[in-house]
Write a protein that holds these residues in place. Structure first.
Motif, PDB file in Angstrom:
ATOM      1  N   GLY A  37       0.845  -1.192   0.000  1.00  6.05           N
ATOM      2  CA  GLY A  37       0.000   0.000   0.000  1.00  6.05           C
ATOM      3  C   GLY A  37       0.878   1.237   0.000  1.00  6.05           C
ATOM      4  N   GLN A  38       0.451   2.252  -0.741  1.00  3.35           N
ATOM      5  CA  GLN A  38       1.257   3.465  -0.842  1.00  3.35           C
ATOM      6  C   GLN A  38       0.825   4.494   0.187  1.00  3.35           C
ATOM      7  OE1 GLN A  38       1.105   5.510  -4.629  1.00  3.35           O
ATOM      8  NE2 GLN A  38       3.208   6.229  -4.389  1.00  3.35           N
ATOM      9  N   LEU A  39       1.806   4.982   0.925  1.00  9.84           N
ATOM     10  CA  LEU A  39       1.602   6.061   1.902  1.00  9.84           C
ATOM     11  C   LEU A  39       2.556   7.174   1.511  1.00  9.84           C
ATOM     12  CD1 LEU A  39       1.541   4.659   5.551  1.00  9.84           C
ATOM     13  CD2 LEU A  39      -0.272   5.875   4.357  1.00  9.84           C
ATOM     14  N   GLY A  40       2.038   8.289   1.063  1.00  7.51           N
ATOM     15  CA  GLY A  40       2.940   9.325   0.571  1.00  7.51           C
ATOM     16  C   GLY A  40       3.710   8.773  -0.619  1.00  7.51           C
ATOM     17  N   LYS A  41       5.050   8.849  -0.571  1.00 10.20           N
ATOM     18  CA  LYS A  41       5.845   8.306  -1.677  1.00 10.20           C
ATOM     19  C   LYS A  41       6.246   6.856  -1.427  1.00 10.20           C
ATOM     20  CE  LYS A  41       7.971  12.428  -3.637  1.00 10.20           C
ATOM     21  NZ  LYS A  41       8.062  13.571  -2.707  1.00 10.20           N
ATOM     22  N   ASN A  42       6.006   6.381  -0.231  1.00 13.02           N
ATOM     23  CA  ASN A  42       6.533   5.059   0.131  1.00 13.02           C
ATOM     24  C   ASN A  42       5.496   3.953   0.012  1.00 13.02           C
ATOM     25  OD1 ASN A  42       9.153   5.975   0.881  1.00 13.02           O
ATOM     26  ND2 ASN A  42       8.266   6.804   2.755  1.00 13.02           N
ATOM     27  N   TRP A  43       5.974   2.786  -0.316  1.00 10.87           N
ATOM     28  CA  TRP A  43       5.129   1.582  -0.371  1.00 10.87           C
ATOM     29  C   TRP A  43       5.446   0.720   0.846  1.00 10.87           C
ATOM     30  CZ3 TRP A  43       1.425   0.632  -4.088  1.00 10.87           C
ATOM     31  CH2 TRP A  43       1.428   1.502  -5.195  1.00 10.87           C
ATOM     32  N   TRP A  44       4.406   0.264   1.516  1.00 11.04           N
ATOM     33  CA  TRP A  44       4.565  -0.546   2.723  1.00 11.04           C
ATOM     34  C   TRP A  44       3.780  -1.848   2.580  1.00 11.04           C
ATOM     35  CZ3 TRP A  44       7.374   0.966   7.045  1.00 11.04           C
ATOM     36  CH2 TRP A  44       7.849   2.283   7.025  1.00 11.04           C
ATOM     37  N   PHE A  92      -7.518   1.960  -5.483  1.00 11.52           N
ATOM     38  CA  PHE A  92      -6.905   0.793  -6.103  1.00 11.52           C
ATOM     39  C   PHE A  92      -5.532   1.100  -6.708  1.00 11.52           C
ATOM     40  CE2 PHE A  92     -11.600  -0.269  -6.934  1.00 11.52           C
ATOM     41  CZ  PHE A  92     -11.734  -0.796  -5.665  1.00 11.52           C
ATOM     42  N   ASN A  93      -5.310   2.342  -7.147  1.00 10.09           N
ATOM     43  CA  ASN A  93      -4.012   2.638  -7.763  1.00 10.09           C
ATOM     44  C   ASN A  93      -2.907   2.803  -6.725  1.00 10.09           C
ATOM     45  OD1 ASN A  93      -4.777   5.096  -6.685  1.00 10.09           O
ATOM     46  ND2 ASN A  93      -4.283   6.295  -8.495  1.00 10.09           N
ATOM     47  N   LYS A  94      -3.275   2.742  -5.444  1.00  9.73           N
ATOM     48  CA  LYS A  94      -2.243   2.795  -4.399  1.00  9.73           C
ATOM     49  C   LYS A  94      -2.043   1.422  -3.753  1.00  9.73           C
ATOM     50  CE  LYS A  94      -2.761   7.694  -3.189  1.00  9.73           C
ATOM     51  NZ  LYS A  94      -1.466   8.135  -3.727  1.00  9.73           N
ATOM     52  N   ILE A  95      -2.505   0.394  -4.455  1.00 10.55           N
ATOM     53  CA  ILE A  95      -2.357  -0.971  -3.953  1.00 10.55           C
ATOM     54  C   ILE A  95      -1.691  -1.798  -5.034  1.00 10.55           C
ATOM     55  CG2 ILE A  95      -3.577  -3.046  -3.163  1.00 10.55           C
ATOM     56  CD1 ILE A  95      -5.861  -1.236  -2.253  1.00 10.55           C
ATOM     57  N   ARG A  96      -0.677  -2.568  -4.659  1.00 14.96           N
ATOM     58  CA  ARG A  96      -0.031  -3.455  -5.619  1.00 14.96           C
ATOM     59  C   ARG A  96       0.063  -4.854  -5.037  1.00 14.96           C
ATOM     60  NH1 ARG A  96       4.975  -0.732  -8.400  1.00 14.96           N
ATOM     61  NH2 ARG A  96       4.849  -2.715  -9.486  1.00 14.96           N
ATOM     62  N   GLU A  97       0.190  -5.807  -5.926  1.00 13.07           N
ATOM     63  CA  GLU A  97       0.258  -7.206  -5.511  1.00 13.07           C
ATOM     64  C   GLU A  97       1.548  -7.439  -4.728  1.00 13.07           C
ATOM     65  OE1 GLU A  97       1.134 -11.128  -7.885  1.00 13.07           O
ATOM     66  OE2 GLU A  97      -0.343  -9.879  -8.912  1.00 13.07           O
TER      67      GLU A  97
END
Length: 158
Positions: A37-44, A92-97
């Motif tokens: 999940g994207q938070l700001g510029k970072n993916w967690w 959805f665009n801030k979520i990746r597999e």
């Protein structure tokens, strides 16, 4: 925004434009699925959450075209208590597999909190064993680096 299924608007969605169960399933966003999940510029690392287990305040914050996820903050303490999880409604665009984007996203952050989160997530998919684990998995140098030191037993005769 693009509407690819205008015909389905009626039955497929409830009146508020919230994502339907079918839509989430098509995107692989089923409860328990690991994602980034994207938070700001970072993916967690995150996990698709069970809406029915979330606190009322979380449920009422739902926005259209989002999925409810939770992060792995303080996971050792809260993993068994869904009411205490750190939740977010992500578009959805801030979520990746999780597995698909792992190689790309696992290298972008070196912080201990990130590494801990990734390790918590990986424990939930024991069959997924990326190379990253050899460097950062449990039992490596950063393990225990920030924990309080164990009190030494007093030596006899002190």
């Amino acid at each position: 925004s693009h509407h690819h299924k205008p015909a389905a608007r009626g039955e497929d969605r409830n009146k508020s434009g919230m994502a339907s169960q079918e839509e989430l399933e098509q995107l692989g966003l089923v409860p328990g699925a690991l994602v980034w999940g994207q938070l700001g510029k970072n993916w967690w690392p995150a996990r698709v959450a069970w809406v029915e287990k979330a606190p009322a305040a979380v449920k009422s914050a739902e926005k259209p075209e989002t999925a409810l996820i939770h992060w792995f903050d303080s996971w050792d303490e809260v993993s068994k208590a869904p009411s205490k999880w750190a939740y977010g409604w992500l578009p959805f665009n801030k979520i990746r597999e999780f597995e698909g984007a792992f190689q790309e996203l696992c290298k972008r952050n070196r912080s201990k909190i990130f590494i801990d989160s990734v390790n918590h997530a990986l424990k939930l998919v024991p069959d997924f064993k990326p190379d990253w684990l050899e460097e950062h998995g449990p039992g490596h140098a950063q393990d225990g680096g920030e924990k309080a030191p164990q009190k030494k037993k007093k030596e006899a005769g002190e």
